[in-house]
Write a protein that holds these residues in place. Structure first.
Motif, short mmCIF file in Angstrom:
data_model
loop_
_atom_site.label_atom_id
_atom_site.label_comp_id
_atom_site.label_asym_id
_atom_site.label_seq_id
_atom_site.Cartn_x
_atom_site.Cartn_y
_atom_site.Cartn_z
N ILE A 14 0.87 -1.15 0.06
CA ILE A 14 -0.01 0.00 0.07
C ILE A 14 0.85 1.21 -0.13
O ILE A 14 0.51 2.22 -0.83
CB ILE A 14 -1.06 -0.18 1.23
CG1 ILE A 14 -2.04 -1.03 0.92
CG2 ILE A 14 -1.63 1.41 1.27
CD1 ILE A 14 -2.97 -1.30 2.21
N GLY A 15 1.79 1.29 0.77
CA GLY A 15 2.76 2.48 0.91
C GLY A 15 3.48 2.42 -0.37
O GLY A 15 3.73 3.78 -0.91
N GLY A 16 4.08 1.63 -1.03
CA GLY A 16 4.68 1.61 -2.47
C GLY A 16 3.73 2.11 -3.44
O GLY A 16 4.34 3.05 -4.05
N VAL A 17 2.65 1.69 -3.54
CA VAL A 17 1.44 2.09 -4.43
C VAL A 17 1.21 3.58 -4.14
O VAL A 17 1.22 4.46 -5.26
CB VAL A 17 0.33 1.28 -4.64
CG1 VAL A 17 -0.67 2.20 -5.39
CG2 VAL A 17 0.73 0.20 -5.12
N ASN A 18 1.09 4.15 -3.05
CA ASN A 18 0.86 5.49 -2.69
C ASN A 18 2.21 6.31 -2.84
O ASN A 18 1.79 7.48 -3.57
CB ASN A 18 0.71 5.63 -1.28
CG ASN A 18 0.14 7.03 -0.75
OD1 ASN A 18 -0.86 7.43 -1.31
ND2 ASN A 18 1.01 7.65 0.05
N VAL A 49 2.92 1.79 8.02
CA VAL A 49 3.66 1.34 6.86
C VAL A 49 5.12 1.47 7.13
O VAL A 49 5.64 0.44 6.75
CB VAL A 49 3.20 2.39 5.60
CG1 VAL A 49 4.20 2.19 4.45
CG2 VAL A 49 1.76 2.08 5.12
N GLY A 50 5.36 2.63 7.68
CA GLY A 50 6.95 2.60 8.38
C GLY A 50 7.48 1.44 9.36
O GLY A 50 8.26 0.63 9.13
N LEU A 51 6.39 1.11 10.29
CA LEU A 51 6.94 -0.08 11.14
C LEU A 51 6.53 -1.19 10.44
O LEU A 51 7.67 -2.30 10.84
CB LEU A 51 5.86 0.03 12.24
CG LEU A 51 5.64 1.13 13.21
CD1 LEU A 51 4.74 1.10 14.29
CD2 LEU A 51 7.04 1.14 14.12
#
Length: 75
Positions: A14-18, A49-51
């Motif tokens: 999800i973070g990568g797509v964001n 996402v960072g964790l």
């Protein structure tokens, strides 16, 4: 442990797509969904996402030590 790895991988995706959307279109999907970058829910998602990325350092380093990624072993 397996479920936690799946959840953290999903959050990393999800973070990568964001970040892809931010890079290509200057559009922060997480911020758009949760009311802006400074909204509490958006900040929670960013922290999760960072964790998740930090958590995945463990499985990644173990896969480097064994010489193969666990997903590749099951082929």
């Amino acid at each position: 442990m397996r479920n936690l790895n799946i959840i953290t991988l999903l959050l990393i995706i999800i973070g990568g797509v964001n970040w892809l959307l931010v890079g290509l279109f200057q559009f922060d999907l997480v911020a758009a969904i949760f009311g802006g970058q400074n909204a509490l829910l958006a900040r929670i998602v960013y922290v999760l996402v960072g964790l998740s990325a930090l958590w995945q350092i463990g499985p990644f380093s173990r896969s480097l030590k064994t010489g193969e990624v666990a997903a590749e072993r099951h082929r």
